[in-house]
Design an enzyme around this catalytic site. Sequence first.
Site, PDB file in Angstrom:
ATOM      1  CB  THR A 178     -19.901  -4.185  -4.132  1.00 39.29           C
ATOM      2  OG1 THR A 178     -20.766  -3.048  -4.007  1.00 39.29           O
ATOM      3  CG2 THR A 178     -18.804  -3.863  -5.131  1.00 39.29           C
ATOM      4  N   PRO A 184     -21.070   0.754  -8.132  1.00 38.96           N
ATOM      5  CG  PRO A 184     -21.933   2.161  -9.779  1.00 38.96           C
ATOM      6  CD  PRO A 184     -22.352   1.187  -8.729  1.00 38.96           C
ATOM      7  CG  HIS A 185     -20.562   5.630  -6.470  1.00 40.12           C
ATOM      8  ND1 HIS A 185     -20.156   6.769  -7.117  1.00 40.12           N
ATOM      9  CD2 HIS A 185     -21.867   5.462  -6.784  1.00 40.12           C
ATOM     10  CE1 HIS A 185     -21.175   7.287  -7.791  1.00 40.12           C
ATOM     11  NE2 HIS A 185     -22.226   6.513  -7.598  1.00 40.12           N
ATOM     12  CE  LYS A 186     -20.810   0.025  -0.328  1.00 40.08           C
ATOM     13  NZ  LYS A 186     -21.409  -1.093   0.413  1.00 40.08           N
ATOM     14  CG  ASP A 197     -23.268  -4.581   5.816  1.00 39.76           C
ATOM     15  OD1 ASP A 197     -23.730  -3.903   4.875  1.00 39.76           O
ATOM     16  OD2 ASP A 197     -23.970  -4.964   6.773  1.00 39.76           O
ATOM     17  CB  THR A 198     -20.704   0.634   5.000  1.00 39.23           C
ATOM     18  OG1 THR A 198     -19.529   0.135   4.360  1.00 39.23           O
ATOM     19  CG2 THR A 198     -20.420   2.022   5.543  1.00 39.23           C
ATOM     20  CG  ASP A 239     -20.080   9.811   0.048  1.00 40.83           C
ATOM     21  OD1 ASP A 239     -19.785   9.325   1.157  1.00 40.83           O
ATOM     22  OD2 ASP A 239     -19.637   9.350  -1.025  1.00 40.83           O
ATOM     23  NE  ARG A 252     -16.651   1.012   0.825  1.00 40.46           N
ATOM     24  CZ  ARG A 252     -17.406   2.097   1.004  1.00 40.46           C
ATOM     25  NH1 ARG A 252     -17.012   3.283   0.597  1.00 40.46           N
ATOM     26  NH2 ARG A 252     -18.581   2.002   1.593  1.00 40.46           N
TER      27      ARG A 252
HETATM   28  P1  IMP Z   1     -24.104  -1.029   2.349  1.00 42.33           P
HETATM   29  O1  IMP Z   1     -22.851  -1.430   3.032  1.00 42.33           O
HETATM   30  O2  IMP Z   1     -23.912  -0.881   0.880  1.00 42.33           O
HETATM   31  O3  IMP Z   1     -25.270  -1.888   2.748  1.00 42.33           O
HETATM   32  O4  IMP Z   1     -24.375   0.458   2.818  1.00 42.33           O
HETATM   33  C1  IMP Z   1     -25.268   0.824   3.833  1.00 42.33           C
HETATM   34  C2  IMP Z   1     -25.710   2.255   3.589  1.00 42.33           C
HETATM   35  O5  IMP Z   1     -24.631   3.135   3.827  1.00 42.33           O
HETATM   36  C3  IMP Z   1     -26.194   2.537   2.169  1.00 42.33           C
HETATM   37  O6  IMP Z   1     -27.231   3.491   2.258  1.00 42.33           O
HETATM   38  C4  IMP Z   1     -25.005   3.133   1.501  1.00 42.33           C
HETATM   39  O7  IMP Z   1     -25.360   3.999   0.449  1.00 42.33           O
HETATM   40  C5  IMP Z   1     -24.358   3.871   2.657  1.00 42.33           C
HETATM   41  N1  IMP Z   1     -22.911   3.925   2.511  1.00 42.33           N
HETATM   42  C6  IMP Z   1     -22.035   2.879   2.486  1.00 42.33           C
HETATM   43  N2  IMP Z   1     -20.792   3.323   2.324  1.00 42.33           N
HETATM   44  C7  IMP Z   1     -20.888   4.676   2.226  1.00 42.33           C
HETATM   45  C8  IMP Z   1     -19.926   5.692   2.009  1.00 42.33           C
HETATM   46  O8  IMP Z   1     -18.718   5.468   1.858  1.00 42.33           O
HETATM   47  N3  IMP Z   1     -20.405   6.958   1.964  1.00 42.33           N
HETATM   48  C9  IMP Z   1     -21.727   7.260   2.110  1.00 42.33           C
HETATM   49  N4  IMP Z   1     -22.655   6.340   2.305  1.00 42.33           N
HETATM   50  C10 IMP Z   1     -22.238   5.058   2.355  1.00 42.33           C
END
Ligand code: IMP
Length: 197
Positions: free
Chosen positions: A12, A15-17, A73-74, A156, A182
């Site tokens: 990644t 920085p938040h993650k 991936d989220t 968020d 997460r």
């Molecule tokens: P990615 O996994 O970084 O590709 O995230 C996909 C989308 O979901 C992006 O727009 C991220 O900003 C958002 N996202 C991922 N994790 C979170 C979270 O914990 N909170 C809020 N948004 C998230």
Amino acid sequence: MSSPTQTLVFATRNPHKAAEVRALLKGRFHILTLPEAGINEEIPEPFPTLEENALAKTDFLFQRLGCDCFSEDTGLEVNALGGEPGVRSARYAGEPPQDAANQQRLLERMQGVTTREARFRTVFSLCLQGKSHCFEGICEGRIAEYPAGKQGFGYDPVFIPTGAGQTFAEMGMEAKNHFSHRRKALDAMLHFLGEGI
Ligand code: IMP
């Protein structure tokens, strides 16, 4: 099994993650983000599932660095939108990915919608000596009527986890980690590593 100083590269540059994961690991592993590991290009996420994208990222890193690593991936899955934005969450409002535009598009699509249930789903891929293992974490909740809070990132400000009276962006990282997708995926990964929190 790992020693306390085992290094894992985390795929990644967010920085938040990285901060969320480091706070949960409490120093048990030495975590390097992509810039810290000297990887400056974007790793593509072209696949239709979170799992495929997470696996592609650890494959890429293992080929480049040959070291143990993990990725995630989220997606935000909204019931009233048939599971959208899902795997396309980062680019929901188009290119380049922008948090504020994504939130705005989501709230526009949800205007007047009373069924607001949603969930964050994360898939982690852990690659140890070239072999990958996947772990999932889900956080159920609902989409707020309007953005609230300034902490965190992504969606968020518009996501209220079940059991909380405020958005992720209002509660701060420690409380977010109590509820979050997460954290749950990381718990599963640590359990696999014999390092349960
Ligand atoms: P990615 O996994 O970084 O590709 O995230 C996909 C989308 O979901 C992006 O727009 C991220 O900003 C958002 N996202 C991922 N994790 C979170 C979270 O914990 N909170 C809020 N948004 C998230």
